[in-house]
Design an enzyme around this catalytic site. Sequence first.
Site, PDB file in Angstrom:
ATOM      1  N   GLY A 188       0.842  -1.169  -0.062  1.00 30.47           N
ATOM      2  CA  GLY A 188      -0.025   0.035  -0.068  1.00 30.47           C
ATOM      3  C   GLY A 188       0.871   1.240   0.060  1.00 30.47           C
ATOM      4  CB  VAL A 192      -1.226   2.816   5.591  1.00 28.65           C
ATOM      5  CG1 VAL A 192      -1.885   1.394   6.038  1.00 28.65           C
ATOM      6  CG2 VAL A 192      -2.621   3.566   5.227  1.00 28.65           C
ATOM      7  N   GLY A 193       1.901   2.530   5.881  1.00 31.20           N
ATOM      8  CA  GLY A 193       3.076   1.380   6.096  1.00 31.20           C
ATOM      9  C   GLY A 193       3.643   1.970   7.543  1.00 31.20           C
ATOM     10  CD  GLU A 210       6.834  -5.362  -2.160  1.00 32.68           C
ATOM     11  OE1 GLU A 210       6.905  -4.873  -3.126  1.00 32.68           O
ATOM     12  OE2 GLU A 210       7.908  -6.313  -1.495  1.00 32.68           O
ATOM     13  CB  CYS A 244       3.210  -0.005  -6.819  1.00 35.18           C
ATOM     14  SG  CYS A 244       3.315  -1.570  -7.371  1.00 35.18           S
TER      15      CYS A 244
END
Lengths: 489, 468
Positions: A188, A192-193, A210, A244
Site C-alpha cells: 500500500g 499507512v506503512g 511494499e 506501483c
Amino acid sequence: MSREQQAVARARKAFETGRSKSVEYRINQLKNLQRLFSERQKEIAAAIKKDLNKTEVGAQFYETLGLEGEISLFIKNLKEWAAPRHVKKNLLTMSDTVYIHPEPLGVVLVIGAWNYPWAVTIRPLIGAIAAGNAAVVKPSEVCVHTSKVMEDLLPIYIDKELYPVVTGGVPETQELLRQKFDHIFYTGNSTVGKVIMEAAAKHLTPVTLELGGKSPCYIDKNCDISIACRRITWGKYSNCGQTCIAPDYILCEPSIQNRVIEEVKKCIKEFYTDNPKTCPDYGRIINQRHFKRVMAMLEDSNIAVGGENDESDCYIAPTVLQDVKPEAKVMQEEIFGPLLPILPVSSLDEAIKLINKGEKPLALYVFSPDNKVIERMRDETSSGGFLANDCLVHYSVSALPFGGVGNSGIGCYHGKFSFDRLSHLRGCLVKKLKMEGVNDMRYPPHTLKKLGWARFFILNTVDVGWVGRMALLAALVMVAAVVIQKYLL
Amino acid sequence: MESQSQVLERLRTAFESRVTIPEKFRRTQLTNLMSMIKDNEEQIVNALHKDLTKPKFEAILSEVEIVMNELHCALSNLTSWMQPEYVSKNLATKLDECFVRREPLGVVLIIGPWNYPMQLLIVPLIGAIAAGNCVVIKPSEVSAATDNLITELIPKYLSKDCYAVVRGGAKETQALLKNRFDHIFYTGSQAVARVVLQAAAVHLTPVTLELGGKCPCLIYGRVNATAAAHRLVWSKFFNAGQSCVAPDYVLCSKATCDALVPALRQVLEDFYGSDIQKSPDMSRIVTPKHWTRLMGLLNRTKGKVVVGGEHDEKDRYIAPTVVVDVAEDDALMEEEIFGPILPILTIESLEESIKLTKTKEKPLAFYVFSDESSVVKKVLENSSSGGFCSNDGIVHMALPGLPFGGVGNSGFGHYHGHWGFEAFSHQRAVMLRGWALEKLNALRYPPYSDEKLSWLRWTTSPKSCSIM
C-alpha cells in the site's frame, strides 16, 4: 472476542496442530489454489470488471497469469527450498552437521491493496503457505466485489482455519493490528506503512512493506524514441496508471519533448482507440476520492494530450503534461493515475540530481542505447528495482527480488524470496557428545598454550572437499589424542 | 564537540560523495579495522577486564578472535559478495540481462550492548562497512572502559568522514533515534527494542534486532553426563552467564538431575578450583545494579541451591550456582536470567518439557543434550528459536556460515559472515532489456485478445526456459 481476534486465534490454533509443517500439505494447498484460478476465472473477472473495469483478458494477463506461474514455480521447487541448507564449517565442527533449517514463522498477516487485488494479496499468501505458516488474509475493502469473491472462494479451496479471509475497512484492520502476528506483509502507501510498523513494534513483529513512490523514467535523446514510447505508454496507462511501478514521470531533453508527445499520442490511439472511454481495454480510476485527487494534480500544468474526464464514470483519459516543473502539483506525490508529466532536463546530470532530491522510488527506468548512460543512472541512484529500456516487466521474473528501499519499502518477495522472507532460517549445529578431548582446549583453567590451539581450531573456517575433510579429521583425531594425553592424563 | 545532527550531516555528505562505493575503499577500512584490533589487543583485553573482569582467555576468544575471523571472512569474500548475481529468466526475457545488485543503504546506526561490547559492536560494523555504508556507532555506556576505548580508537583507524562514534546514555540514544537512518542494528533487550522500532517506524527505517530470551537446555535419553556437564558449565558460566545465547535453564528427569548435579560440581572445581572467587577465569557481574537484580532472583527462588550461592557485593561476584526443584512459576523462570544461576526443572517426559518451552517466548538459542539422535530430532522439530545446537552451547555462534539472529521475541534479521553483508545491503533487481524483438512485445499491448494471452502464457512460464 471480536471477529478479528477469533480468526487470528483459530489460525494460531490450526498452526499449532502442526499440519502445515509437512511439505506435502503445503503443496496440496497450493495445488488447490491453482484449481481456484483455473475453475473460477469467470467470477474473478466479473468482480474485477466491476471494481476496476478490466476486461477478462486484462484481468488474466495482469493478475492471475502471474499467480498461476508463481504457484507452478513453488510446487516445482518447494521441496528443495524447504530442505536443510548445508553451510561451511570450521575445523572443530568438521564431524558435526551444520545447516540452515527453514521453518515457518507462525501466523502471518497479509494486507492486500486494491490496484491488482489478486496479484498483491495472493502472491504474498503463496509465500506464506509455502513457508508453512498460517495466514490471515485482509483484502482491500476498496475493491468491494473482489474482496467478496475472495471471502467466498478461498475457504472453499484452501484450509479455512489456517488461511482465514477477514474483510473490512479501517476499524477492522486496526483491530487486526492489535493482535500478535509473527510477520505482517503490507502492500500500500507509505503513510499507512508507518502505522503498520508502529503497530508491529508493540509485538516486535517483523514486517514487509511494499510501498510506492514516484518511479522516474529517463529518455536519452539518442534512443529509438518510437519503441521507447510504446513501452512507456503501455507501462503508464495499464490499469489506468494505478500501478506501483508505473513510470510516474518522464525526464528528457527539451529537444525531444515534442517527439515524445507525438509518439505517446500515437500509441495511445493504437492501444485504446480514438475514444479510450469506449475502449474495453482501458480502465477506470478506482473511486471518486482518487478521481478528485488525480484531477487536482492537473491544476498547474499544461495538457499536451488528453485531459478529458467524467467524474460519474471515474474516467480520466490517457493524459500527457508538458514542460512540467519540479514544483508542480503533479510532482508532489505519487500520481497513481493516467497523467504522464514530462519534465525537460538539460542533461543526464540534471536528471540524476532531480531524481536524488526525491525519495527512493520502487522502480527506476532509463531508455538509452548507450550502456554508459544506463550504468551512470544505475550507479548514481537508488531504487527498489531498476529496468533499462522497458517498463514493468522486471516484475515478471520470479528470480528477481521485488521490493523497495527507503520510502518505497522494506523487504522483498517473489519466488524463493517470498519463501525465505516468510520463513525463519534457523541456524543449526548438531554435535555429538564424543571427542570431548578436543573441547578441552577451551575449558578453564586457561593457559596460553590452550589459547593458541583454540585460536587455530575454533575459529578457522574450512572449505575443502571430501578428501581434505578426511585428512583433516585424521589430523584432528591425532591432535585430540595429544591434547587428551597432555591435559587430561 | 560535534552535535549529533552535525555528525549525521557529515556522514550523509560523505555517503553522497560516493566515497564508500569502490571495493578498494571498503577493503582499506576493513584492513584498518583489523590493524586496530591487532595493535590494541592488550588494551582491549584490559578494558574488558575493567568492565566485566573478563578473563583474558574469554576476551581473546569471544571478543578479539571472533572479530578477526569475521574480518578475514569479509576480506576474503568481499569481491565475490559485491558481484552482481545473475538469475534465471523466462523465455520472454531470455535475451535480457537480469541480475541482483547489492547496494549500500546509506547511513546506518549500530547500537551495541555491554556483555560482549567489542564483538557485538564490531561484527555488525564489519558487515556495514563491507556493504558500503557510512556508520554511526553507539557503544554501550554500561561497559564504560570499552566505550572509552572504542571512542578513542575508531577515529584513529577508520575514515572520520564515514564512521563516527556517538556516546551517551538513554537520553542521548533517544535523541539519536529521532534522526533518519537507512538501517538500525540493535542488540539488547526487548523493552528498548520496542522503542527502537517505534522510532524507526516514523522514517520507515528497516531494523535488525538481536535480542535474547530464556534459552532452554533439554537433557533427555541416554546421555554422557560428564561430557554434557563440561559443555553445559562452559557455555553457562562463560562471561558469568551474561551471554544472550547462554543456556538459561535445564529441563531433565529426576534421574538425570541426580547424575548431573555431582558432575556439574566436579566440573566447576576442575575449571575454577575450590575457591572460585579467586580463580582468574571467572568473570564478574557488569554493574552493582545487575548484581542486585540477580541476587533478588536468587533470594526469591523457592528452589534448593545445591551448588554455589556464594556472593560478594563489593566484588560484584556471584558464584556459579545450581538450583534444583525449580517450579514453572519460580522467580528464576520469570525473565532471562543473564547471570551465573542455573535452575534445573525436573520434568520426567521429553514431551512435557517440549510443551513447557512452547508456553514461553521464542528464545535466541535452543539446546538439547542427548546421545540419542531421535531425541535431538524431536526437539529440533518441535521447537522454534533463533538458532539450535545439540550437545554443546554457544559455539554455533562462531560459524560465519550460519545466520545468527532471533525469531519472535528474540528478534528478527540476522548477521555473521555473508549474512552481515546482506543485512546492510539493498538487493536491487536490475534488468537490462534490448531494443530488438519489439514484435514479441506486441503480445502484451492492447487491444487484448485471447490469442495473445495464450502466447504470453507460454513465453512467460518458467517451463518455457527448459526449451532453450
